[in-house]
Motif scaffolding. Structure first.
Motif, PDB file in Angstrom:
ATOM      1  N   ASP A  45      36.212  46.762 -21.326  1.00  0.00           N
ATOM      2  CA  ASP A  45      35.282  46.587 -21.964  1.00  0.00           C
ATOM      3  C   ASP A  45      33.790  46.705 -20.569  1.00  0.00           C
ATOM      4  O   ASP A  45      32.825  45.701 -20.631  1.00  0.00           O
ATOM      5  CB  ASP A  45      34.663  44.724 -22.094  1.00  0.00           C
ATOM      6  CG  ASP A  45      36.005  44.978 -23.474  1.00  0.00           C
ATOM      7  OD1 ASP A  45      35.940  46.151 -24.149  1.00  0.00           O
ATOM      8  OD2 ASP A  45      36.712  44.481 -23.349  1.00  0.00           O
ATOM      9  N   GLU A 102      30.865  46.380 -34.329  1.00  0.00           N
ATOM     10  CA  GLU A 102      30.273  44.447 -34.970  1.00  0.00           C
ATOM     11  C   GLU A 102      29.483  44.662 -36.359  1.00  0.00           C
ATOM     12  O   GLU A 102      29.555  43.237 -37.059  1.00  0.00           O
ATOM     13  CB  GLU A 102      28.808  44.559 -33.794  1.00  0.00           C
ATOM     14  CG  GLU A 102      29.182  42.502 -34.099  1.00  0.00           C
ATOM     15  CD  GLU A 102      29.747  41.548 -33.630  1.00  0.00           C
ATOM     16  OE1 GLU A 102      29.392  40.038 -33.728  1.00  0.00           O
ATOM     17  OE2 GLU A 102      30.648  42.075 -33.204  1.00  0.00           O
ATOM     18  N   GLU A 140      21.140  39.718 -27.256  1.00  0.00           N
ATOM     19  CA  GLU A 140      22.624  39.283 -27.951  1.00  0.00           C
ATOM     20  C   GLU A 140      23.890  39.277 -28.119  1.00  0.00           C
ATOM     21  O   GLU A 140      24.733  38.609 -27.969  1.00  0.00           O
ATOM     22  CB  GLU A 140      21.523  38.931 -29.885  1.00  0.00           C
ATOM     23  CG  GLU A 140      20.407  37.775 -29.660  1.00  0.00           C
ATOM     24  CD  GLU A 140      20.259  37.975 -30.934  1.00  0.00           C
ATOM     25  OE1 GLU A 140      20.522  37.480 -32.057  1.00  0.00           O
ATOM     26  OE2 GLU A 140      18.912  36.910 -31.051  1.00  0.00           O
ATOM     27  N   GLU A 179      25.570  40.021 -24.637  1.00  0.00           N
ATOM     28  CA  GLU A 179      26.070  38.853 -24.616  1.00  0.00           C
ATOM     29  C   GLU A 179      27.293  38.347 -25.687  1.00  0.00           C
ATOM     30  O   GLU A 179      28.263  37.778 -24.935  1.00  0.00           O
ATOM     31  CB  GLU A 179      25.331  37.492 -25.339  1.00  0.00           C
ATOM     32  CG  GLU A 179      25.515  35.684 -24.707  1.00  0.00           C
ATOM     33  CD  GLU A 179      24.156  34.365 -25.112  1.00  0.00           C
ATOM     34  OE1 GLU A 179      24.788  34.092 -24.255  1.00  0.00           O
ATOM     35  OE2 GLU A 179      23.750  35.326 -25.857  1.00  0.00           O
ATOM     36  N   LYS A 180      27.384  38.830 -26.998  1.00  0.00           N
ATOM     37  CA  LYS A 180      28.938  38.707 -27.432  1.00  0.00           C
ATOM     38  C   LYS A 180      30.085  40.079 -27.064  1.00  0.00           C
ATOM     39  O   LYS A 180      30.660  39.088 -26.635  1.00  0.00           O
ATOM     40  CB  LYS A 180      29.058  39.051 -28.784  1.00  0.00           C
ATOM     41  CG  LYS A 180      27.716  37.846 -29.921  1.00  0.00           C
ATOM     42  CD  LYS A 180      27.605  38.495 -31.669  1.00  0.00           C
ATOM     43  CE  LYS A 180      27.223  37.820 -32.091  1.00  0.00           C
ATOM     44  NZ  LYS A 180      27.482  38.108 -33.602  1.00  0.00           N
ATOM     45  N   TYR A 181      28.971  40.675 -26.174  1.00  0.00           N
ATOM     46  CA  TYR A 181      29.778  41.800 -25.712  1.00  0.00           C
ATOM     47  C   TYR A 181      30.965  41.101 -24.548  1.00  0.00           C
ATOM     48  O   TYR A 181      32.263  40.773 -23.843  1.00  0.00           O
ATOM     49  CB  TYR A 181      29.800  43.046 -25.332  1.00  0.00           C
ATOM     50  CG  TYR A 181      30.803  44.496 -25.061  1.00  0.00           C
ATOM     51  CD1 TYR A 181      31.401  44.421 -25.530  1.00  0.00           C
ATOM     52  CD2 TYR A 181      29.920  45.058 -24.072  1.00  0.00           C
ATOM     53  CE1 TYR A 181      32.403  45.456 -25.390  1.00  0.00           C
ATOM     54  CE2 TYR A 181      30.570  46.106 -23.392  1.00  0.00           C
ATOM     55  CZ  TYR A 181      31.699  46.830 -23.693  1.00  0.00           C
ATOM     56  OH  TYR A 181      32.223  47.679 -23.112  1.00  0.00           O
ATOM     57  N   LEU A 182      30.010  41.138 -23.199  1.00  0.00           N
ATOM     58  CA  LEU A 182      30.091  40.522 -22.063  1.00  0.00           C
ATOM     59  C   LEU A 182      30.196  38.837 -22.082  1.00  0.00           C
ATOM     60  O   LEU A 182      29.533  37.926 -21.604  1.00  0.00           O
ATOM     61  CB  LEU A 182      29.291  41.213 -21.183  1.00  0.00           C
ATOM     62  CG  LEU A 182      29.809  42.783 -21.002  1.00  0.00           C
ATOM     63  CD1 LEU A 182      27.850  43.188 -19.998  1.00  0.00           C
ATOM     64  CD2 LEU A 182      30.551  43.208 -20.664  1.00  0.00           C
ATOM     65  N   LYS A 183      31.382  38.277 -23.199  1.00  0.00           N
ATOM     66  CA  LYS A 183      31.390  36.594 -22.857  1.00  0.00           C
ATOM     67  C   LYS A 183      31.157  35.822 -21.591  1.00  0.00           C
ATOM     68  O   LYS A 183      30.123  34.844 -21.724  1.00  0.00           O
ATOM     69  CB  LYS A 183      32.718  36.517 -23.584  1.00  0.00           C
ATOM     70  CG  LYS A 183      33.005  36.779 -25.240  1.00  0.00           C
ATOM     71  CD  LYS A 183      34.278  36.281 -24.945  1.00  0.00           C
ATOM     72  CE  LYS A 183      34.391  36.826 -26.905  1.00  0.00           C
ATOM     73  NZ  LYS A 183      34.724  38.269 -27.018  1.00  0.00           N
ATOM     74  N   ASP A 184      32.070  36.363 -20.555  1.00  0.00           N
ATOM     75  CA  ASP A 184      31.893  35.138 -19.563  1.00  0.00           C
ATOM     76  C   ASP A 184      30.122  35.607 -18.382  1.00  0.00           C
ATOM     77  O   ASP A 184      30.517  35.116 -16.774  1.00  0.00           O
ATOM     78  CB  ASP A 184      33.325  35.734 -19.031  1.00  0.00           C
ATOM     79  CG  ASP A 184      34.122  35.086 -19.962  1.00  0.00           C
ATOM     80  OD1 ASP A 184      33.656  34.110 -20.386  1.00  0.00           O
ATOM     81  OD2 ASP A 184      35.407  35.937 -19.533  1.00  0.00           O
ATOM     82  N   THR A 185      29.404  37.158 -18.876  1.00  0.00           N
ATOM     83  CA  THR A 185      28.808  37.458 -18.007  1.00  0.00           C
ATOM     84  C   THR A 185      27.289  35.917 -18.152  1.00  0.00           C
ATOM     85  O   THR A 185      27.067  35.400 -19.159  1.00  0.00           O
ATOM     86  CB  THR A 185      28.710  38.748 -18.351  1.00  0.00           C
ATOM     87  OG1 THR A 185      28.691  39.384 -18.640  1.00  0.00           O
ATOM     88  CG2 THR A 185      27.138  38.814 -17.719  1.00  0.00           C
TER      89      THR A 185
END
Length: 344
Positions: A50, A62, A284, A287-293
């Motif tokens: 990812d 999405e 936005e 942020e959904k794609y890279l959740k822990d960033t």
């Protein structure tokens, strides 16, 4: 008008086919490994990880663009290395593979059915960075490239795996200063998980990382290190504007899935146009794609992606030729197909 009608007709046909169960005869089932194992209207899409290169695929999924174009998504595995993506393409378990151009060249070398075809341009900069931990003594960003590369000699450098674009960058940089990376550094295979790579750097298991974005941005955001060399920001002049993130397949699979791939391209183009659109909406989605960033890393990534990602998935000759030259001159590959041979 004609193209618009053709697109609607293809979309309608693909939706119909995707909704229709297909029963394989024993003979057809036995041949599944020699071609696509999915029914018409369906695409299995595998990718290395990812990383940011595959953000447009996430956006298209999405926002329902694949569904709009009449494609039913099947398996969506994250396979960890380009070698595994290539193996899955050769077996027919996936129809399209997301990786880097190095992976496509390696598939060509091992003889994918009908030759390798690059269908989709995702990133037109080399989006792998050399990231160093806090304890590594190295020159600053204004220093020459040679002195920065010399700081890596004798170090433990984390890569995703053998034959990857991450290993390729280290190999190329060391060759520029007359060194052999495999002899004068220790290359540590870490796989593609971001948490594992960053953990290895923080713990001292490795001194540096050669890893895809956003690893470098995350490391800088949490203060555990910094980006030493970044081709994407122009640190390596010969690599600027090179095609890097791609979707590829075999000629045989492409022939069988032509309509589906055309619809896939339409969906990706819509997603790429979104990336070039409202920055707040891009953030936005990212942020959904890279959740822990972290928020700081996301802020750094948004303008970067808009520079690195093309506005169309069409594979163009200049970025391809730049990348091909880099691979050949650095001896990362012995042979590389011409633009006309590899373009899907």
């Amino acid at each position: 008008m004609g193209k618009h009608i053709e697109r609607i007709e293809r979309r309608t046909l693909l939706k119909s086919l995707a909704a229709t169960p297909v029963l394989l005869s024993p003979l057809a089932a036995g041949c599944a490994n020699h071609g696509s194992s999915t029914s018409a209207g369906t695409l299995n899409i595998g990718q290395i990880s990812d990383s940011v290169a595959f953000f447009p695929l996430f956006v298209a999924e999405e926002k329902g663009y694949f569904k709009d174009e009449g494609i039913k998504l099947g398996e969506r595995p994250r396979l960890g290395t380009g070698a595994k993506v290539a193996a899955a393409l050769k077996s027919g378990s996936i129809d399209l593979g997301g990786g880097v151009l190095t992976d496509a060249f390696n598939l060509q070398k091992t003889g994918g059915a009908g030759g390798t075809k690059v269908t989709t341009s995702l990133v037109t900069e080399y989006y792998v960075d050399i990231v160093i931990g806090k304890k590594v003594r190295a020159p600053g960003d204004t220093a020459g490239l040679e002195s920065r590369v010399k700081a890596l000699v004798g170090k433990k450098i984390g890569i995703t795996g053998p034959g990857s674009g991450t290993e390729a960058l280290v190999t190329y940089l060391f060759e520029r200063i007359g060194k052999n990376a495999k002899k004068e550094a220790t290359l540590v295979n870490l796989g593609s998980a971001a948490t594992s790579a960053i953990g290895a750097l923080k713990s001292g298991r490795v001194d540096a990382l050669s890893f895809f974005q956003p690893i470098g941005q995350q490391v800088e955001a949490d203060g555990s290190g910094r980006i030493l060399i970044s081709p994407a920001r122009g640190d390596v002049a010969d690599m600027m504007g090179a095609l890097h993130g791609v979707v590829f397949t075999t000629g045989k699979l492409l022939k069988k899935k032509k309509d589906e791939v055309d619809s896939f391209q339409n969906a990706i183009k819509r997603a790429q146009q979104d990336v070039q659109g409202d920055p707040d909406k891009v953030r936005e989605l990212l942020e959904k794609y890279l959740k822990d960033t972290s928020a700081k890393a996301l802020d750094a990534l948004v303008p970067m992606l808009r520079r690195e990602m093309p506005q169309s998935p069409e594979v163009e000759k200049r970025p391809y030729d730049t990348a091909r030259k880099f691979h050949l001159e650095s001896k990362l590959v012995a042979k590389a197909p011409t633009f006309s041979e590899i373009k899907g």
